[in-house]
Write a protein that holds these residues in place. Structure first.
Motif, PDB file in Angstrom:
ATOM      1  N   GLY A 109       0.820  -1.214   0.000  1.00 43.75           N
ATOM      2  CA  GLY A 109       0.000   0.000   0.000  1.00 43.75           C
ATOM      3  C   GLY A 109       0.850   1.257   0.000  1.00 43.75           C
ATOM      4  N   GLN A 110       1.912   1.279   0.815  1.00 38.39           N
ATOM      5  CA  GLN A 110       2.827   2.424   0.834  1.00 38.39           C
ATOM      6  C   GLN A 110       3.473   2.621  -0.530  1.00 38.39           C
ATOM      7  OE1 GLN A 110       5.601   1.600   3.988  1.00 38.39           O
ATOM      8  NE2 GLN A 110       4.150   2.141   5.591  1.00 38.39           N
ATOM      9  N   HIS A 111       3.915   1.520  -1.135  1.00 35.84           N
ATOM     10  CA  HIS A 111       4.524   1.594  -2.462  1.00 35.84           C
ATOM     11  C   HIS A 111       3.535   2.176  -3.469  1.00 35.84           C
ATOM     12  CE1 HIS A 111       6.608   0.514  -6.143  1.00 35.84           C
ATOM     13  NE2 HIS A 111       5.474  -0.026  -6.537  1.00 35.84           N
ATOM     14  N   LYS A 116       1.955   6.778  -7.000  1.00 37.51           N
ATOM     15  CA  LYS A 116       1.002   7.759  -7.535  1.00 37.51           C
ATOM     16  C   LYS A 116       1.616   9.145  -7.648  1.00 37.51           C
ATOM     17  CE  LYS A 116      -3.118   5.525  -5.652  1.00 37.51           C
ATOM     18  NZ  LYS A 116      -4.191   5.640  -4.627  1.00 37.51           N
ATOM     19  N   GLU A 117       2.623   9.421  -6.821  1.00 37.27           N
ATOM     20  CA  GLU A 117       3.265  10.732  -6.799  1.00 37.27           C
ATOM     21  C   GLU A 117       4.313  10.901  -7.898  1.00 37.27           C
ATOM     22  OE1 GLU A 117       4.709  11.464  -2.850  1.00 37.27           O
ATOM     23  OE2 GLU A 117       2.776  10.954  -1.960  1.00 37.27           O
ATOM     24  N   VAL A 118       4.662   9.841  -8.578  1.00 35.66           N
ATOM     25  CA  VAL A 118       5.673   9.919  -9.628  1.00 35.66           C
ATOM     26  C   VAL A 118       5.046  10.510 -10.887  1.00 35.66           C
ATOM     27  CG1 VAL A 118       7.266   8.612 -11.082  1.00 35.66           C
ATOM     28  CG2 VAL A 118       6.970   7.985  -8.684  1.00 35.66           C
ATOM     29  N   THR A 119       5.572  11.652 -11.294  1.00 36.41           N
ATOM     30  CA  THR A 119       5.084  12.325 -12.491  1.00 36.41           C
ATOM     31  C   THR A 119       6.062  12.100 -13.641  1.00 36.41           C
ATOM     32  OG1 THR A 119       6.280  14.358 -11.989  1.00 36.41           O
ATOM     33  CG2 THR A 119       4.028  14.128 -11.070  1.00 36.41           C
ATOM     34  N   LEU A 120       5.663  12.512 -14.817  1.00 38.67           N
ATOM     35  CA  LEU A 120       6.537  12.419 -15.980  1.00 38.67           C
ATOM     36  C   LEU A 120       7.801  13.251 -15.760  1.00 38.67           C
ATOM     37  CD1 LEU A 120       6.937  11.203 -18.739  1.00 38.67           C
ATOM     38  CD2 LEU A 120       5.614  13.088 -19.713  1.00 38.67           C
ATOM     39  N   ASP A 121       7.669  14.388 -15.102  1.00 36.15           N
ATOM     40  CA  ASP A 121       8.848  15.214 -14.799  1.00 36.15           C
ATOM     41  C   ASP A 121       9.822  14.484 -13.873  1.00 36.15           C
ATOM     42  OD1 ASP A 121       8.025  17.327 -16.379  1.00 36.15           O
ATOM     43  OD2 ASP A 121       7.063  18.397 -14.714  1.00 36.15           O
TER      44      ASP A 121
END
Length: 136
Positions: A109-111, A116-121
């Motif tokens: 769940g933490q992973h 989800k916070e990883v963006t293309l940038d």
């Protein structure tokens, strides 16, 4: 998959396989998937009855749930307490599996939340080549 830190769910004599979704825990598994996989597929050492378990105890060397806990649990004191209780027949296989399920659900769940916070940038920044600077 958790390949290098724990055996296949069906035990060390089987293989982790992408074609068998029940052979491992995936970082995309839901809490329900994790619970079902551990409860239904995690090899427990081959004790056929609760009477046999009470007579011989849990076998930490072959029990998959125990092997996963050995790799994933960061509380050495709690782990040792679990090991002793399982070996001495004070902790049943179902209770051991419950501990593992809760730990896996938390870690996966933490992973998933962090992913989800990883963006293309973020990906671009990570993948950008940088020159290494060595200081001797």
């Amino acid at each position: 998959m958790i390949r290098d830190i724990a055996p296949p769910l069906q035990g060390s004599k089987s293989k982790i396989s992408a074609s068998d979704p029940n052979s491992s825990i995936f970082l995309t598994d839901s809490p329900k998937d994790i619970k079902n996989k551990i409860n239904k597929h995690a090899f427990n050492g081959g004790k056929e009855t609760i009477e046999e378990y009470h007579a011989k105890g849990g076998d930490c060397e072959v029990d998959v749930s125990f092997q996963y806990l050995r790799s994933l649990m960061d509380d050495a004191q709690r782990f040792e307490h679990i090991r002793q209780n399982y070996s001495l027949r004070k902790l049943l296989t179902d209770e051991l599996k419950k501990i593992l399920i809760e730990l896996l659900q938390e870690l996966v769940g933490q992973h998933q939340e962090q992913r989800k916070e990883v963006t293309l940038d973020v990906v671009r920044q990570f993948m950008t080549r940088r020159q290494l600077h060595f200081h001797y």
